[in-house]
Design a protein around this motif. Sequence first.
Motif, mmCIF file in Angstrom:
data_model
loop_
_atom_site.group_PDB
_atom_site.id
_atom_site.type_symbol
_atom_site.label_atom_id
_atom_site.label_comp_id
_atom_site.label_asym_id
_atom_site.label_seq_id
_atom_site.Cartn_x
_atom_site.Cartn_y
_atom_site.Cartn_z
ATOM 1 N N LYS A 1 22.654 13.273 3.380
ATOM 2 C CA LYS A 1 21.601 12.262 3.535
ATOM 3 C C LYS A 1 22.207 10.875 3.639
ATOM 4 O O LYS A 1 21.821 10.080 4.517
ATOM 5 C CB LYS A 1 20.638 12.339 2.351
ATOM 6 C CG LYS A 1 19.587 11.238 2.324
ATOM 7 C CD LYS A 1 18.713 11.344 1.074
ATOM 8 C CE LYS A 1 17.717 10.191 0.992
ATOM 9 N NZ LYS A 1 16.850 10.295 -0.227
ATOM 10 N N ALA B 1 11.512 13.631 4.943
ATOM 11 C CA ALA B 1 11.563 12.357 4.224
ATOM 12 C C ALA B 1 12.742 11.516 4.703
ATOM 13 O O ALA B 1 12.636 10.285 4.865
ATOM 14 C CB ALA B 1 11.660 12.602 2.713
ATOM 15 N N VAL B 2 13.883 12.164 4.955
ATOM 16 C CA VAL B 2 15.044 11.445 5.472
ATOM 17 C C VAL B 2 14.779 10.970 6.903
ATOM 18 O O VAL B 2 15.164 9.865 7.292
ATOM 19 C CB VAL B 2 16.314 12.320 5.412
ATOM 20 C CG1 VAL B 2 17.522 11.550 5.951
ATOM 21 C CG2 VAL B 2 16.583 12.787 3.985
ATOM 22 N N ARG C 1 21.760 3.134 9.927
ATOM 23 C CA ARG C 1 21.850 1.693 9.680
ATOM 24 C C ARG C 1 22.788 1.016 10.671
ATOM 25 O O ARG C 1 22.636 -0.165 10.973
ATOM 26 C CB ARG C 1 22.336 1.421 8.252
ATOM 27 C CG ARG C 1 21.326 1.733 7.170
ATOM 28 C CD ARG C 1 21.781 1.233 5.810
ATOM 29 N NE ARG C 1 20.893 1.749 4.774
ATOM 30 C CZ ARG C 1 21.153 2.816 4.029
ATOM 31 N NH1 ARG C 1 22.281 3.484 4.196
ATOM 32 N NH2 ARG C 1 20.293 3.220 3.116
ATOM 33 N N GLU D 1 11.917 10.069 8.167
ATOM 34 C CA GLU D 1 11.064 8.882 8.092
ATOM 35 C C GLU D 1 11.859 7.660 7.629
ATOM 36 O O GLU D 1 11.643 6.547 8.125
ATOM 37 C CB GLU D 1 9.881 9.145 7.154
ATOM 38 C CG GLU D 1 8.865 10.133 7.710
ATOM 39 C CD GLU D 1 8.369 9.713 9.086
ATOM 40 O OE1 GLU D 1 7.992 8.528 9.259
ATOM 41 O OE2 GLU D 1 8.350 10.570 9.998
ATOM 42 N N GLU D 2 12.762 7.869 6.695
ATOM 43 C CA GLU D 2 13.581 6.751 6.220
ATOM 44 C C GLU D 2 14.479 6.236 7.338
ATOM 45 O O GLU D 2 14.661 5.022 7.501
ATOM 46 C CB GLU D 2 14.408 7.181 5.009
ATOM 47 C CG GLU D 2 15.085 6.029 4.301
ATOM 48 C CD GLU D 2 15.707 6.400 2.969
ATOM 49 O OE1 GLU D 2 16.434 5.566 2.408
ATOM 50 O OE2 GLU D 2 15.465 7.534 2.488
ATOM 51 N N ALA D 3 15.031 7.149 8.124
ATOM 52 C CA ALA D 3 15.873 6.734 9.250
ATOM 53 C C ALA D 3 15.058 5.975 10.289
ATOM 54 O O ALA D 3 15.500 4.939 10.814
ATOM 55 C CB ALA D 3 16.543 7.950 9.875
ATOM 56 N N LEU E 1 21.860 8.350 6.937
ATOM 57 C CA LEU E 1 21.235 7.041 6.838
ATOM 58 C C LEU E 1 22.228 5.920 7.108
ATOM 59 O O LEU E 1 21.867 4.882 7.676
ATOM 60 C CB LEU E 1 20.585 6.874 5.466
ATOM 61 C CG LEU E 1 19.377 7.777 5.214
ATOM 62 C CD1 LEU E 1 18.852 7.592 3.785
ATOM 63 C CD2 LEU E 1 18.260 7.513 6.218
ATOM 64 N N SER F 1 12.504 4.208 9.805
ATOM 65 C CA SER F 1 12.168 2.875 9.281
ATOM 66 C C SER F 1 13.297 1.876 9.521
ATOM 67 O O SER F 1 13.081 0.657 9.423
ATOM 68 C CB SER F 1 11.862 2.962 7.783
ATOM 69 O OG SER F 1 13.050 3.143 7.015
ATOM 70 N N LEU F 2 14.481 2.380 9.842
ATOM 71 C CA LEU F 2 15.629 1.519 10.138
ATOM 72 C C LEU F 2 15.689 1.142 11.615
ATOM 73 O O LEU F 2 16.601 0.444 12.056
ATOM 74 C CB LEU F 2 16.922 2.235 9.729
ATOM 75 C CG LEU F 2 17.051 2.553 8.236
ATOM 76 C CD1 LEU F 2 18.239 3.475 7.985
ATOM 77 C CD2 LEU F 2 17.185 1.276 7.422
#
Length: 263
Positions: A30, A56-57, A38, A59-61, A34, A63-64
């Motif tokens: 993870k 979940a990962v 970034r 979605e987090e990616a 990410l 968001s970047l």
Amino acid sequence: MNQASTPLQDMGSLQGRVAIVTGSGKNIGKAIALALARSGANVVINGHSDMAAVEAVVEEARSLGVQAMGIKADVGDEAQVRAMVEQAQQQLGKVDIAVSNVSLRLKQPFLEISPADWQRVINFNLNSAFYLARSVIPGMKAAGFGRIIHISGVDGFAGHLPGRVHNIACKAAVHAMTKALTTEFAEFGITANTVAPGHIDTERDWSQYGPRDSWTESRRQHIPMKKIGRVDDVAEACVYLAGDGAGFVSGQAIHVNGGHYMF
């Protein structure tokens, strides 16, 4: 205790690249996915069981500001790995970076390792790296660019723990594969390198390691930096190897262990 994670600096150095990171629903995988996101890479998040964690990962990616997709695949199955790579190529256009991160670390005395146990670990820890490299290299070769990164470990270099023969053999073998791939494909702009984490603070099955606090303290005492590593420490090494700045680095192992072992 979990150590605070320092956000990696967004350098945008991987803008437009596409990366697959196997076993990236949690822990080191993870963090690697990410970190690549970034730095601008579009990422494929892979898992074979907990798809809620994978999503979940994803979605987090996203968001970047990058594209991200989650793919369920058993990386010990060649057909599923090939299908995963093909799906990534179809939806994201290519695969520039392939990080083989999955690992099954069983603790078994050697004489209690059955042939089935041996084959299970070999398939999950070593064959998976072969399947991924075999699937991505044709596209990398055609593009004249590729980054293959194998996540190994202290086990593959020090052989320091009993009851880990199958894992130690695999971790040593993935670095041998790193060197062999360099010999064969470096002229096509494809680098292959190994990142070998030392003692890293991760979620794990503590029944295989003993009480967490005593494990952490006993390891910390033997590390010159007197601390356990973070998953982001491993991720930063991968970001470096994935970028243009490491274009003349291949066949090498970066040991992320706080000076615990110096090879």
